[in-house]
Design a protein around this motif. Structure first.
Motif: not given
Length: 248
Positions: A210-234
């Motif tokens: 991965v690039p050494v400059t790769l940066s992860v920063s967002n205003n989303r919550p930490l999600s465990i068990g799915a990406k959300g509670p909606y239908r298409d949520n993996d």
């Protein structure tokens, strides 16, 4: 999307028998090497009882709320000396039960370009695999940035994902072995500088640059068990324990 969230309910956790038993790796077990020393983690969830099952045991206050759709529920099940959380099983109906654990948004959970490690103890039977199941994630690959642990495909191979906040190329470290065998496995994703690696039970089974400059920063919550509670949520369809994130 807003209309879907209007139907979200706080899910109940009810006690139930464990679908399988397993021993948690002991502190001196090789599987625990490099994992989550309590003094250094940014967030940690041991799921030992209710209501403390949603508490952040790191002491950093990243407590979880439980959201559901379509009647989704979590079950407390035995795991070693404590308990773990069983998520809804595989479903192919038009409306399936979905549930997710989510933190409040916090800048403390954004690693930026710093070193990052995260993982969980996972139990997934072979008959419960699907095209995509999310164990842990923060952010989205197309609309923000992301780090994620997932178990994908009928064979159930776990993988780690990183996506930069400016360049949305998906970087994946995929395990060469499956963890969908009905046994407990300790999975760890680890980003160190320009390398992203995945470990299963303490052994490295895959990696990518991965690039050494790769940066992860967002205003989303930490999600465990799915990406959300909606239908298409993996939706994850197994059992989780000892979920953690370490930054720096």
């Amino acid at each position: 999307m807003r209309c879907m969230f209007a139907a979200i309910l706080v899910a109940a956790i009810v006690a139930g028998p464990a679908p399988a038993r397993g021993e948690k790796p002991a502190p001196g077990d090789d599987r625990a090497r490099g994992d989550d020393p309590a003094s250094s983690v940014t967030a940690r969830y041991g799921f030992n009882g209710w209501p403390t099952s949603t508490a952040d045991e790191s002491g950093n206050g990243h407590h979880l709320r439980i959201l559901s759709f379509g009647g989704g529920r979590l079950r407390l099940v035995e795991h070693g000396p404590g308990t773990a959380l069983a998520f809804p099983g595989k479903c192919t109906d038009p409306v399936c039960p979905h549930v997710v654990l989510q933190s409040t948004t916090s800048a403390d959970l954004n690693p930026g370009s710093r070193n990052l490690a995260y993982g969980a103890d996972v139990l997934l039977p072979p008959g419960q695999t699907s095209t995509g199941q999310n164990v842990l994630q923060k952010g989205y690959s197309r609309t923000s940035s992301q780090y994620k642990l997932q178990i994908d495909g009928a064979a159930g191979h776990p993988s780690c994902v990183l996506v930069d906040q400016l360049r949305p190329t998906i970087r994946i470290a995929r395990s060469r072995i499956s963890t969908a065998d009905g046994r407990w496995h300790r999975i760890r994703c680890q980003r160190t500088g320009d390398r992203l690696e995945i470990y299963v039970d303490g052994v490295p089974y895959g990696g990518t640059s991965v690039p050494v400059t790769l940066s992860v920063s967002n205003n989303r919550p930490l999600s465990i068990g799915a990406k959300g509670p909606y239908r298409d949520n993996d939706q994850f369809n197994g059992v989780l324990d000892n979920v953690w994130v370490r930054i720096g």
